[in-house]
Design a protein around this motif. Structure first.
Motif, PDB file in Angstrom:
ATOM      1  N   VAL A 276      68.785 -45.086   3.587  1.00 25.36           N
ATOM      2  CA  VAL A 276      68.211 -46.233   4.309  1.00 25.36           C
ATOM      3  C   VAL A 276      66.722 -45.975   4.562  1.00 25.36           C
ATOM      4  O   VAL A 276      65.869 -46.842   4.314  1.00 25.36           O
ATOM      5  CB  VAL A 276      68.945 -46.452   5.660  1.00 25.36           C
ATOM      6  N   PHE A 277      66.402 -44.761   5.015  1.00 29.59           N
ATOM      7  CA  PHE A 277      65.003 -44.442   5.325  1.00 29.59           C
ATOM      8  C   PHE A 277      64.150 -44.404   4.047  1.00 29.59           C
ATOM      9  O   PHE A 277      62.991 -44.817   4.054  1.00 29.59           O
ATOM     10  CB  PHE A 277      64.917 -43.097   6.067  1.00 29.59           C
ATOM     11  N   ILE A 278      64.739 -43.935   2.953  1.00 28.91           N
ATOM     12  CA  ILE A 278      63.999 -43.882   1.682  1.00 28.91           C
ATOM     13  C   ILE A 278      63.740 -45.302   1.165  1.00 28.91           C
ATOM     14  O   ILE A 278      62.634 -45.612   0.699  1.00 28.91           O
ATOM     15  CB  ILE A 278      64.772 -43.053   0.628  1.00 28.91           C
ATOM     16  N   ASP A 279      64.741 -46.172   1.249  1.00 27.95           N
ATOM     17  CA  ASP A 279      64.546 -47.561   0.792  1.00 27.95           C
ATOM     18  C   ASP A 279      63.429 -48.232   1.594  1.00 27.95           C
ATOM     19  O   ASP A 279      62.606 -48.973   1.050  1.00 27.95           O
ATOM     20  CB  ASP A 279      65.841 -48.369   0.935  1.00 27.95           C
ATOM     21  N   GLU A 280      63.419 -47.974   2.908  1.00 24.63           N
ATOM     22  CA  GLU A 280      62.353 -48.530   3.754  1.00 24.63           C
ATOM     23  C   GLU A 280      60.993 -47.980   3.315  1.00 24.63           C
ATOM     24  O   GLU A 280      60.005 -48.718   3.249  1.00 24.63           O
ATOM     25  CB  GLU A 280      62.598 -48.176   5.232  1.00 24.63           C
ATOM     26  N   PHE A 281      60.954 -46.701   3.040  1.00 23.80           N
ATOM     27  CA  PHE A 281      59.694 -46.087   2.625  1.00 23.80           C
ATOM     28  C   PHE A 281      59.234 -46.635   1.272  1.00 23.80           C
ATOM     29  O   PHE A 281      58.062 -46.986   1.091  1.00 23.80           O
ATOM     30  CB  PHE A 281      59.834 -44.564   2.547  1.00 23.80           C
ATOM     31  N   ASP A 282      60.139 -46.710   0.314  1.00 26.59           N
ATOM     32  CA  ASP A 282      59.749 -47.172  -1.021  1.00 26.59           C
ATOM     33  C   ASP A 282      59.186 -48.597  -0.960  1.00 26.59           C
ATOM     34  O   ASP A 282      58.222 -48.919  -1.669  1.00 26.59           O
ATOM     35  CB  ASP A 282      60.946 -47.093  -1.983  1.00 26.59           C
ATOM     36  N   ALA A 283      59.776 -49.443  -0.108  1.00 25.52           N
ATOM     37  CA  ALA A 283      59.273 -50.822   0.025  1.00 25.52           C
ATOM     38  C   ALA A 283      57.901 -50.831   0.698  1.00 25.52           C
ATOM     39  O   ALA A 283      56.996 -51.571   0.283  1.00 25.52           O
ATOM     40  CB  ALA A 283      60.264 -51.672   0.812  1.00 25.52           C
ATOM     41  N   ALA A 284      57.736 -49.999   1.726  1.00 29.49           N
ATOM     42  CA  ALA A 284      56.425 -49.913   2.398  1.00 29.49           C
ATOM     43  C   ALA A 284      55.370 -49.436   1.398  1.00 29.49           C
ATOM     44  O   ALA A 284      54.248 -49.949   1.353  1.00 29.49           O
ATOM     45  CB  ALA A 284      56.502 -48.965   3.596  1.00 29.49           C
ATOM     46  N   TRP A 285      55.725 -48.463   0.600  1.00 33.04           N
ATOM     47  CA  TRP A 285      54.795 -47.910  -0.395  1.00 33.04           C
ATOM     48  C   TRP A 285      54.426 -48.973  -1.429  1.00 33.04           C
ATOM     49  O   TRP A 285      53.261 -49.126  -1.805  1.00 33.04           O
ATOM     50  CB  TRP A 285      55.466 -46.710  -1.080  1.00 33.04           C
ATOM     51  N   GLU A 286      55.399 -49.720  -1.878  1.00 33.80           N
ATOM     52  CA  GLU A 286      55.194 -50.731  -2.924  1.00 33.80           C
ATOM     53  C   GLU A 286      54.305 -51.876  -2.438  1.00 33.80           C
ATOM     54  O   GLU A 286      53.476 -52.394  -3.186  1.00 33.80           O
ATOM     55  CB  GLU A 286      56.572 -51.284  -3.328  1.00 33.80           C
ATOM     56  N   HIS A 287      54.473 -52.253  -1.170  1.00 38.44           N
ATOM     57  CA  HIS A 287      53.829 -53.480  -0.691  1.00 38.44           C
ATOM     58  C   HIS A 287      52.720 -53.238   0.331  1.00 38.44           C
ATOM     59  O   HIS A 287      52.248 -54.178   0.961  1.00 38.44           O
ATOM     60  CB  HIS A 287      54.891 -54.418  -0.099  1.00 38.44           C
ATOM     61  N   GLY A 288      52.309 -51.993   0.510  1.00 39.56           N
ATOM     62  CA  GLY A 288      51.201 -51.728   1.437  1.00 39.56           C
ATOM     63  C   GLY A 288      51.596 -51.810   2.893  1.00 39.56           C
ATOM     64  O   GLY A 288      50.782 -52.194   3.738  1.00 39.56           O
ATOM     65  N   GLY A 289      52.841 -51.475   3.203  1.00 37.16           N
ATOM     66  CA  GLY A 289      53.317 -51.584   4.589  1.00 37.16           C
ATOM     67  C   GLY A 289      53.148 -50.312   5.393  1.00 37.16           C
ATOM     68  O   GLY A 289      52.293 -49.465   5.095  1.00 37.16           O
ATOM     69  N   MET A 290      53.995 -50.207   6.393  1.00 38.34           N
ATOM     70  CA  MET A 290      53.902 -49.104   7.342  1.00 38.34           C
ATOM     71  C   MET A 290      55.321 -48.634   7.625  1.00 38.34           C
ATOM     72  O   MET A 290      56.247 -49.443   7.670  1.00 38.34           O
ATOM     73  CB  MET A 290      53.248 -49.659   8.609  1.00 38.34           C
ATOM     74  N   TRP A 291      55.484 -47.359   7.811  1.00 38.66           N
ATOM     75  CA  TRP A 291      56.822 -46.771   8.004  1.00 38.66           C
ATOM     76  C   TRP A 291      56.765 -45.910   9.247  1.00 38.66           C
ATOM     77  O   TRP A 291      56.137 -44.856   9.261  1.00 38.66           O
ATOM     78  CB  TRP A 291      57.150 -45.948   6.754  1.00 38.66           C
ATOM     79  N   ILE A 292      57.416 -46.379  10.319  1.00 38.42           N
ATOM     80  CA  ILE A 292      57.399 -45.635  11.587  1.00 38.42           C
ATOM     81  C   ILE A 292      58.837 -45.374  12.020  1.00 38.42           C
ATOM     82  O   ILE A 292      59.550 -46.308  12.392  1.00 38.42           O
ATOM     83  CB  ILE A 292      56.650 -46.422  12.688  1.00 38.42           C
ATOM     84  N   SER A 293      59.249 -44.125  11.963  1.00 36.61           N
ATOM     85  CA  SER A 293      60.608 -43.814  12.392  1.00 36.61           C
ATOM     86  C   SER A 293      60.696 -43.796  13.914  1.00 36.61           C
ATOM     87  O   SER A 293      59.711 -43.484  14.597  1.00 36.61           O
ATOM     88  CB  SER A 293      61.042 -42.452  11.852  1.00 36.61           C
ATOM     89  N   VAL A 294      61.868 -44.172  14.426  1.00 34.03           N
ATOM     90  CA  VAL A 294      62.154 -44.032  15.851  1.00 34.03           C
ATOM     91  C   VAL A 294      63.349 -43.089  15.933  1.00 34.03           C
ATOM     92  O   VAL A 294      64.503 -43.510  15.909  1.00 34.03           O
ATOM     93  CB  VAL A 294      62.474 -45.394  16.504  1.00 34.03           C
ATOM     94  N   TRP A 295      63.043 -41.823  15.939  1.00 37.43           N
ATOM     95  CA  TRP A 295      64.083 -40.793  15.866  1.00 37.43           C
ATOM     96  C   TRP A 295      64.134 -39.980  17.156  1.00 37.43           C
ATOM     97  O   TRP A 295      63.213 -40.038  17.975  1.00 37.43           O
ATOM     98  CB  TRP A 295      63.809 -39.857  14.674  1.00 37.43           C
ATOM     99  N   HIS A 296      65.231 -39.260  17.307  1.00 43.65           N
ATOM    100  CA  HIS A 296      65.486 -38.498  18.530  1.00 43.65           C
ATOM    101  C   HIS A 296      65.828 -37.064  18.146  1.00 43.65           C
ATOM    102  O   HIS A 296      66.728 -36.863  17.307  1.00 43.65           O
ATOM    103  CB  HIS A 296      66.642 -39.147  19.299  1.00 43.65           C
ATOM    104  N   PRO A 297      65.185 -36.084  18.747  1.00 46.77           N
ATOM    105  CA  PRO A 297      65.466 -34.691  18.374  1.00 46.77           C
ATOM    106  C   PRO A 297      66.949 -34.323  18.482  1.00 46.77           C
ATOM    107  O   PRO A 297      67.468 -33.611  17.633  1.00 46.77           O
ATOM    108  CB  PRO A 297      64.616 -33.884  19.359  1.00 46.77           C
TER     109      PRO A 297
END
Ligand SMILES: [Zn+2]
Length: 310
Positions: free
Chosen positions: A215-236
């Motif tokens: 899921v995170f990779i698909d989000e990244f690949d789309a951001a990369w392709e279209h000039g977007g931004m990828w900000i995770s909201v993760w918890h240690p």
């Protein structure tokens, strides 16, 4: 796909910020104040965050040569000062994430302000500087939060979901200034994949880290392709567990192999957005908040009977 892509530095295709919210056991005390001390196993799972996951994640960032943003509730900073020191030592950013993970939109405006300022005082005292950014606990940004951020001179917010690139928040109440919104969404949150907790009445089918990673990779690949931004909201305490941290390592390698990625702290992304605006190189979308002052009038008592069937 994106109408107003923000030109990223050095020809990067997208901006990436792996942000972590180090909530630790604040959420257990908030949800079960009277009995949190008796929930020892649940507590140990949450304390895994500052005790075990934080050193692991900071070491991973060091190895990959990236500086990122950590959102720390004020109470967690007081309770786990060693985590604060380690974050600062690594050159990472500390941003505001409430005092005890309280939910602003469930508080009275004066209560929201009290806890906001109490957390702000902790950050200033422990880091020596005012934070530039804010993320509301559990995304529970209120109709008053923006005005509090503006009054305290915050540069950016990272609580909302309203775009794929930064955008601008202005106050409908006329409070001066603006805030750069750095949006994310549940597609980049780790809670839906990994959280299972009887204490929070949250029982879901667990995902394999490789499935969550997809899921995170698909989000990244789309951001990369279209000039977007990828900000995770993760918890240690969730993503920092061993197999999941291992998956993050793989993700970072995927991103670095692909190249032309701007890894940045959120304060750097907000500053870049403002610089591009000032130079006339980028036109952000503007949202004026709050969207509504109260329930919409169209659904008054008389109309409700017709629309809402028992
Ligand atoms: Zn949080």
């Amino acid at each position: 796909m994106i109408r107003n892509p923000l030109p990223w530095p050095n020809g990067a295709r997208c901006a990436v910020a792996l942000t972590f919210d180090m909530d630790a056991d604040s959420i257990l005390h908030l949800a079960h104040h009277a009995t949190a001390d008796t929930r020892v196993a649940g507590m140990s799972a949450l304390r895994y965050g500052p005790e075990v996951a934080m050193p692991r994640l900071l070491e991973m960032y060091r190895r990959h040569g990236i500086k990122q943003t950590f959102f720390l509730p004020g109470w967690c900073m007081e309770r786990y000062p060693q985590a604060v020191e380690a974050v600062m030592k690594g050159g990472h950013e500390i941003a505001h994430h409430s005092y005890l993970h309280e939910h602003p939109n469930e508080l009275k405006p004066e209560e929201e302000r009290y806890w906001f300022e109490r957390a702000l005082d902790v950050i200033v005292k422990m880091t020596g500087a005012k934070p530039k950014g804010y993320r509301a606990a559990t995304y529970k940004f209120s109709r008053h939060t923006l005005d509090i951020l503006l009054e305290h001179g915050f540069d950016y917010d990272a609580s909302l979901f309203g775009d794929d690139v930064p955008y601008i928040l202005r106050s409908a109440k006329g409070t001066k200034g603006d805030v750069v919104e750095l949006p994310s969404h549940y597609g980049l949150d780790d809670w839906p994949h990994y959280q299972v907790s009887r204490d929070f009445n949250y029982i879901m089918a667990l995902k394999a880290p490789s499935q969550a990673l997809q899921v995170f990779i698909d989000e990244f690949d789309a951001a990369w392709e279209h000039g977007g931004m990828w900000i995770s909201v993760w918890h240690p305490f969730l993503s920092g567990r061993l197999a999941r941290a291992h998956a993050i390592d793989n993700l970072l390698e995927h991103m670095q192999r692909k190249g032309k990625v701007w890894f940045a702290r959120l304060d750097e992304i907000a500053a870049h957005a403002r610089a591009m605006m000032a130079q006339g190189k980028w036109q952000p979308r503007i949202d004026t908040l709050p969207y509504y002052d109260g329930p919409i009038p169209e659904l008054g008592v008389a109309a409700r009977g017709a629309l809402v069937k028992p």
